[in-house]
Structures are given as C-alpha cells and as structure tokens.
Scaffold this motif. Structure first.
Motif, PDB file in Angstrom:
ATOM      1  N   PHE B 168       0.941  -1.017   0.010  1.00  0.00           N
ATOM      2  CA  PHE B 168       0.225   0.054  -0.383  1.00  0.00           C
ATOM      3  C   PHE B 168       0.457   1.070  -0.187  1.00  0.00           C
ATOM      4  CE2 PHE B 168      -1.624  -2.765   3.118  1.00  0.00           C
ATOM      5  CZ  PHE B 168      -2.515  -3.212   2.396  1.00  0.00           C
ATOM      6  N   VAL B 169       2.168   1.005  -0.441  1.00  0.00           N
ATOM      7  CA  VAL B 169       3.099   2.819  -0.088  1.00  0.00           C
ATOM      8  C   VAL B 169       3.297   2.985  -1.535  1.00  0.00           C
ATOM      9  CG1 VAL B 169       5.272   3.420   0.879  1.00  0.00           C
ATOM     10  CG2 VAL B 169       4.020   1.568   1.913  1.00  0.00           C
ATOM     11  N   GLU B 170       3.404   3.331  -1.536  1.00  0.00           N
ATOM     12  CA  GLU B 170       4.005   4.880  -2.632  1.00  0.00           C
ATOM     13  C   GLU B 170       4.473   5.594  -2.089  1.00  0.00           C
ATOM     14  OE1 GLU B 170       0.840   6.390  -5.473  1.00  0.00           O
ATOM     15  OE2 GLU B 170       0.827   5.136  -6.228  1.00  0.00           O
ATOM     16  N   LEU B 171       5.450   6.264  -2.631  1.00  0.00           N
ATOM     17  CA  LEU B 171       6.898   7.246  -2.025  1.00  0.00           C
ATOM     18  C   LEU B 171       6.414   8.229  -2.958  1.00  0.00           C
ATOM     19  CD1 LEU B 171      10.065   5.844  -1.133  1.00  0.00           C
ATOM     20  CD2 LEU B 171       7.947   5.902  -0.050  1.00  0.00           C
ATOM     21  N   PRO B 172       6.203   9.636  -2.620  1.00  0.00           N
ATOM     22  CA  PRO B 172       6.192  10.400  -3.662  1.00  0.00           C
ATOM     23  C   PRO B 172       7.680  11.080  -3.965  1.00  0.00           C
ATOM     24  CG  PRO B 172       6.159  11.715  -1.071  1.00  0.00           C
ATOM     25  CD  PRO B 172       5.913  10.322  -1.543  1.00  0.00           C
ATOM     26  N   ALA B 173       7.146  11.864  -5.406  1.00  0.00           N
ATOM     27  CA  ALA B 173       8.978  12.197  -5.569  1.00  0.00           C
ATOM     28  C   ALA B 173      10.104  12.652  -4.617  1.00  0.00           C
ATOM     29  CB  ALA B 173       8.823  13.982  -6.717  1.00  0.00           C
ATOM     30  N   ARG B 174      10.083  13.497  -3.826  1.00  0.00           N
ATOM     31  CA  ARG B 174      10.589  14.067  -2.695  1.00  0.00           C
ATOM     32  C   ARG B 174      11.733  13.228  -2.168  1.00  0.00           C
ATOM     33  NH1 ARG B 174       6.365  15.694  -0.443  1.00  0.00           N
ATOM     34  NH2 ARG B 174       6.280  15.752   1.834  1.00  0.00           N
ATOM     35  N   TYR B 175      11.103  11.989  -1.802  1.00  0.00           N
ATOM     36  CA  TYR B 175      11.410  10.780  -1.252  1.00  0.00           C
ATOM     37  C   TYR B 175      11.611   9.902  -1.746  1.00  0.00           C
ATOM     38  CZ  TYR B 175       8.685  13.534   2.745  1.00  0.00           C
ATOM     39  OH  TYR B 175       8.875  14.068   3.525  1.00  0.00           O
ATOM     40  N   ARG B 176      12.436  10.095  -3.220  1.00  0.00           N
ATOM     41  CA  ARG B 176      13.269   9.448  -4.464  1.00  0.00           C
ATOM     42  C   ARG B 176      14.340   8.435  -3.618  1.00  0.00           C
ATOM     43  NH1 ARG B 176       9.637   6.858  -8.117  1.00  0.00           N
ATOM     44  NH2 ARG B 176      11.149   6.281  -9.518  1.00  0.00           N
ATOM     45  N   GLU B 177      14.692   8.865  -2.946  1.00  0.00           N
ATOM     46  CA  GLU B 177      15.934   8.568  -2.471  1.00  0.00           C
ATOM     47  C   GLU B 177      15.774   7.687  -1.052  1.00  0.00           C
ATOM     48  OE1 GLU B 177      18.266   8.056  -4.268  1.00  0.00           O
ATOM     49  OE2 GLU B 177      17.508   8.622  -5.569  1.00  0.00           O
ATOM     50  N   LEU B 178      13.968   7.420  -0.501  1.00  0.00           N
ATOM     51  CA  LEU B 178      14.514   6.692   0.825  1.00  0.00           C
ATOM     52  C   LEU B 178      14.593   5.751   0.591  1.00  0.00           C
ATOM     53  CD1 LEU B 178      13.742   7.484   4.188  1.00  0.00           C
ATOM     54  CD2 LEU B 178      10.794   7.016   2.798  1.00  0.00           C
ATOM     55  N   ALA B 179      15.142   5.196   1.338  1.00  0.00           N
ATOM     56  CA  ALA B 179      15.032   3.617   1.745  1.00  0.00           C
ATOM     57  C   ALA B 179      13.631   3.225   2.474  1.00  0.00           C
ATOM     58  CB  ALA B 179      16.603   2.655   2.158  1.00  0.00           C
ATOM     59  N   LEU B 208       9.537   0.557  -4.933  1.00  0.00           N
ATOM     60  CA  LEU B 208       9.374   1.899  -4.248  1.00  0.00           C
ATOM     61  C   LEU B 208       9.985   3.146  -4.767  1.00  0.00           C
ATOM     62  CD1 LEU B 208       8.692   1.125  -0.159  1.00  0.00           C
ATOM     63  CD2 LEU B 208       6.590   1.616  -2.281  1.00  0.00           C
ATOM     64  N   ARG B 209      11.684   3.276  -5.170  1.00  0.00           N
ATOM     65  CA  ARG B 209      12.966   3.087  -5.679  1.00  0.00           C
ATOM     66  C   ARG B 209      13.019   3.715  -7.629  1.00  0.00           C
ATOM     67  NH1 ARG B 209      17.437   3.276  -1.731  1.00  0.00           N
ATOM     68  NH2 ARG B 209      17.326   1.068  -0.863  1.00  0.00           N
ATOM     69  N   GLY B 210      11.739   3.171  -7.701  1.00  0.00           N
ATOM     70  CA  GLY B 210      11.581   2.154  -8.982  1.00  0.00           C
ATOM     71  C   GLY B 210      13.170   2.105  -9.167  1.00  0.00           C
ATOM     72  N   MET B 211      13.305   0.801  -9.082  1.00  0.00           N
ATOM     73  CA  MET B 211      14.445  -0.245  -9.183  1.00  0.00           C
ATOM     74  C   MET B 211      13.708  -1.507  -8.904  1.00  0.00           C
ATOM     75  SD  MET B 211      17.019   1.470  -6.330  1.00  0.00           S
ATOM     76  CE  MET B 211      18.007   0.621  -5.604  1.00  0.00           C
ATOM     77  N   GLY B 212      14.223  -1.860 -10.063  1.00  0.00           N
ATOM     78  CA  GLY B 212      12.821  -3.065 -10.486  1.00  0.00           C
ATOM     79  C   GLY B 212      11.909  -3.787  -9.671  1.00  0.00           C
ATOM     80  N   ASP B 213      11.746  -4.618 -10.190  1.00  0.00           N
ATOM     81  CA  ASP B 213      10.618  -4.857  -9.809  1.00  0.00           C
ATOM     82  C   ASP B 213       9.861  -5.814  -8.162  1.00  0.00           C
ATOM     83  OD1 ASP B 213       9.750  -4.634 -12.341  1.00  0.00           O
ATOM     84  OD2 ASP B 213       9.817  -6.379 -13.561  1.00  0.00           O
ATOM     85  N   LYS B 214      11.497  -6.110  -7.841  1.00  0.00           N
ATOM     86  CA  LYS B 214      10.732  -7.229  -6.812  1.00  0.00           C
ATOM     87  C   LYS B 214      12.195  -6.661  -5.586  1.00  0.00           C
ATOM     88  CE  LYS B 214      10.236 -11.417  -8.384  1.00  0.00           C
ATOM     89  NZ  LYS B 214       9.767 -13.435  -7.785  1.00  0.00           N
ATOM     90  N   PHE B 215      11.416  -6.969  -4.515  1.00  0.00           N
ATOM     91  CA  PHE B 215      12.606  -6.347  -3.319  1.00  0.00           C
ATOM     92  C   PHE B 215      13.780  -6.881  -3.372  1.00  0.00           C
ATOM     93  CE2 PHE B 215       8.860  -3.798  -2.021  1.00  0.00           C
ATOM     94  CZ  PHE B 215       9.130  -3.285  -1.807  1.00  0.00           C
ATOM     95  N   ALA B 216      15.194  -6.911  -3.704  1.00  0.00           N
ATOM     96  CA  ALA B 216      16.383  -8.307  -3.702  1.00  0.00           C
ATOM     97  C   ALA B 216      17.388  -6.938  -2.999  1.00  0.00           C
ATOM     98  CB  ALA B 216      16.814  -7.692  -4.786  1.00  0.00           C
ATOM     99  N   ILE B 217      18.135  -7.920  -1.694  1.00  0.00           N
ATOM    100  CA  ILE B 217      18.950  -7.452  -0.312  1.00  0.00           C
ATOM    101  C   ILE B 217      20.213  -8.529  -1.244  1.00  0.00           C
ATOM    102  CG2 ILE B 217      19.467  -7.281   1.135  1.00  0.00           C
ATOM    103  CD1 ILE B 217      16.624  -6.964   2.345  1.00  0.00           C
ATOM    104  N   ARG B 218      21.408  -6.888  -1.234  1.00  0.00           N
ATOM    105  CA  ARG B 218      22.873  -7.681  -1.709  1.00  0.00           C
ATOM    106  C   ARG B 218      23.433  -8.158  -0.181  1.00  0.00           C
ATOM    107  NH1 ARG B 218      25.852  -9.301  -4.968  1.00  0.00           N
ATOM    108  NH2 ARG B 218      24.979  -8.094  -6.746  1.00  0.00           N
ATOM    109  N   VAL B 219      23.542  -9.302   0.169  1.00  0.00           N
ATOM    110  CA  VAL B 219      24.232  -8.834   1.351  1.00  0.00           C
ATOM    111  C   VAL B 219      26.021  -9.513   1.625  1.00  0.00           C
ATOM    112  CG1 VAL B 219      24.334 -10.313   3.430  1.00  0.00           C
ATOM    113  CG2 VAL B 219      22.586  -9.734   2.259  1.00  0.00           C
ATOM    114  N   LYS B 220      26.986  -8.851   1.922  1.00  0.00           N
ATOM    115  CA  LYS B 220      27.938  -8.780   1.489  1.00  0.00           C
ATOM    116  C   LYS B 220      28.568  -9.881   2.978  1.00  0.00           C
ATOM    117  CE  LYS B 220      32.221  -7.983  -0.147  1.00  0.00           C
ATOM    118  NZ  LYS B 220      33.509  -9.172  -0.854  1.00  0.00           N
ATOM    119  N   LEU B 221      29.395 -10.657   2.924  1.00  0.00           N
ATOM    120  CA  LEU B 221      30.574 -11.046   4.160  1.00  0.00           C
ATOM    121  C   LEU B 221      31.430  -9.818   4.692  1.00  0.00           C
ATOM    122  CD1 LEU B 221      30.698 -13.316   6.844  1.00  0.00           C
ATOM    123  CD2 LEU B 221      31.403 -14.753   5.268  1.00  0.00           C
TER     124      LEU B 221
END
Lengths: 233, 233
Positions: B168-179, B208-221
């Motif tokens: 249900f969330v949609e970020l307005p333009a001014r929060y485009r960089e909000l993680a 939410l930030r217009g990056m891809g279709d799914k949430f994906a988290i990169r994890v690096k040891l």
C-alpha cells in the motif's frame, strides 16, 4: 485498502477531517470484501464470530516482529526528542490517530459494515462493542471487552486481556510516565473520528507504568459530528 | 524471548557487541522452544518445511497494522529530521540492526538451531539460505530465496517475492531516495552480527524507488568474527 500515499498532512490534519469522513462513509457504503462477505451478511452474526472470521482472513506477520519494530521506533522518537516523555506521548497518540483513520477502512470493508451485520457503527455503544470485540481482535489478535459504562452510555472502558505491543517490554524508571502503547489510544480515536465520533481516549490502566494488571482504555464520546451532505456546484 | 529492557545503548552499541554475541551464543546452545521442538529435531528437515512449521507456531498480528505502524513511524522520523532522507536511511538501518540482534534469539530458539537441524548458521552460505527461506518467512511471512552467489560464496542477493512492509505504499518524488524498507537490511545485518558474521546489506532492487520489480537485498560477508572464550577471573 488504499495506497498509503506517503505524504504528510502536517498542520492541515484537522481541516481535512470533513473530507476524510465523507470518503470513509463512501467506503462504508460501497466496500465489499469478497473474502469475508459470506461471514458478514447474516443479520445475526455475533461479534465474536465476526471477529474470528475476519481474523482468520487477515494477512499476518509475527507479533514479535511487530512488538520489536514498535519498540525500536519508540526509542528512536524518544532519542529525537531528548527524552521529553510528554512530547513523545503526544506524538504516539497522533501517530496512532493517523493509523486509525486508515485502518477503519479495512475494518469497514472486511466486516461489510454497511449491511445490517451488526458491525456498523450505528451508535457509540455499538461502535465501542465492535472496537473491543472485533477491531482489536482482527488487527492485534487481542481479546477485549467493554466495562464501566456511564449511565448516559457515552463513556466506557475497553479492557484488554492481552496486548502484543507490550510483550517483552519493561520500562526503566526514567520512562515511568511514558505512555508506551499510546498508539492504541490514538488509533481508536482516529478510527472513531472517521465514523463521525469525536472521542477522548487514554489509558486508565497500564501495567507498564505500574497502573493495574491489564491494559484498559477509557473512551469518552465528546461529540457526534453531523453528517455533511455535499452541495452540488 | 528476553524482555526488552527499554534502555538505550547509545554510543556503546559497538562496544557491547562482544558481550551480546556471547549471550546470543549461550542462547543458541540452551534455548529450546517446546512448541516447535518436535518439528526441528530431525536432521533432514528442509528449510521450507521448517519455515512453515515455525510460521504456523508464531503469534501473529495483522500485516496491515504492521505496515501502517511502520509507515506512520517512518513519517515521524522524517519529520523529526526535517526530511533529511540520508540521515533517515541510516536511522532505519540502525533501528533494524537493533531489531535483528533481538529477533535472532527467537529464531535460534524456535528453529532449535543448536541441533543438527540445518537451521544452525555453520557457514555464511547456510546462514543466507536460512535467512531467506526461514527467517523472512517466520517473521514477515515473506517468500524469498538467494541468488547471484559470488564465486567465493561470500556474497549473494536475497530476492523477495513479497514484502508486507511496502504494501500500500507509494513514495512521492521528494522521497525518491528514501530506503523506506531499510529496517530489513539492518535487521539482517544485526541478526548475522549476533552469530559472528559482519556483513554489509543494502537494497539492490527496490520497487518503491523505481529499482526493479522485486525487493532484493545484496548481502556481503565482511568478516567472520572469531568466537571469544571468556577467561576465568
């Protein structure tokens, strides 16, 4: 449920009430949730039955995650407000109000409250019964009831048997006045406001603050806001 | 799960790590959750089976309430930090870390991770599989998997099919960089830290930030922290 358009309504919150109310009443009239429709259309549905049916149909997450998330955010707000407990209590109430004005839509849709199911908020008394027995169950999986009704039926206490928000929490002495669960009061107030009932809500009993054994919220009806009919232009 | 003693550990958070880790490892060895014990004691339990069993045994609340609560609190923090999105992203990550260091105890207890159930975090690779397939399921009811493993098996991406936090969330333009969902990265980082794996976690993909279709988290040891044995006094 509508999108959370992630916009602030700072300052204009009170002025927007009328518009929100009329939107909510439209939702009330038109919303039909197909998944719970069957359970809500009989006129004899008991609150407890409706509560179980809606709870079973809800999407869920772990209550531990919910409790920990809420706790972490409350700590952050305390930090951002330099431990000004009174200010934080007010913030939590206001936060809750915003949640309440959204969540009522889900409640109205899922209980099909426009029908004669008993989920409609025809009176303050009915609204309180449904808040305690259906609302708190369907969102929080909490068991609650009303008690201590005033003679005028405009004031009561909602007593909760459990409160997942407070699970695992213990307040240190310097936060003795923190209304840690104030979000709940705000949410009830916000939800009722959306169905045209202005109320005051506060904890009468709050074990985290050493007040009583159970969480109990005193709700007092302040004003029934008359329904506004939009004029044609 | 332990009580949330509602104390800040501001400033000393990093210094406390060693103590926390040793506490967590004790929990790992001794914690037995009676309700899920039966499901976790066989050596052949598949992550998917373990995930369903633990999810079914969890206490729950409505995911709408969780999403709305998270959203309302994020708005509050944005307001308190005058829309400084970068600062808020860091706060959300730190908040999540605190949640992760707590929630790992619940994970270890419920999956009985000290046994040979496969839920133990014997290697980074095993820990990532369990985070994706069991951890995200049991707390968030999310379906996820790992992909894009590095040749050295020290880096991967956790891809989520659903993310209740962002419903249900949609970020307005001014929060485009909000993680907006940065809490999740922090929680994974915090949980892994508690089992002696220092990692970096960030969204590779965030609808939410217009990056891809799914949430994906990169994890690096980053580092496997050696186990510390307490000296006798």
């Amino acid at each position: 449920m509508n999108l959370i358009i992630f916009e602030f309504q700072s300052g204009s919150a009170e002025r927007d009430d009328a518009a929100k109310m009329s939107t909510a009443m439209t939702t009330n009239t038109t919303a039909m949730n197909t998944t719970t429709n069957a359970t809500a259309t009989t006129t004899t549905t008991k609150p407890e039955v409706l509560a179980s049916a809606t709870w079973n149909s809800m999407e869920k997450v772990s209550s531990e995650l919910f409790a920990l998330t809420h706790g972490a955010f409350v700590r952050q707000i305390l930090r951002d407000h330099e431990d000004d407990v009174e200010a934080v209590n007010a913030k939590l109430d206001q936060l809750g109000r915003n949640i309440g004005t959204r969540i009522i839509e889900e409640y109205l849709a899922r209980t099909n409250a426009s029908s004669s199911s008993g989920a409609a908020c025809a009176s303050f008394e009915a609204a309180m019964e449904m808040t305690a027995k259906v609302g708190l169950k369907m969102f929080l999986n909490a068991t609650a009831r009303t008690r201590d009704w005033s003679e005028e039926r405009d004031e009561c206490v909602i007593e909760m048997d459990n409160n997942p928000l407070a699970d695992f929490v213990e307040l240190p002495a310097r936060y003795r006045e923190l209304a840690y669960c104030n979000m709940l009061c705000g949410a009830i107030r916000g939800a009722l406001e959306t169905v045209r009932m202005r109320t005051s809500c506060s904890f009468e009993s709050d074990p985290l603050r050493g007040m009583g054994d159970k969480f109990a919220i005193r709700v007092k009806l302040v004003e029934l806001v008359p329904e506004e009919y939009p004029y044609d232009e």
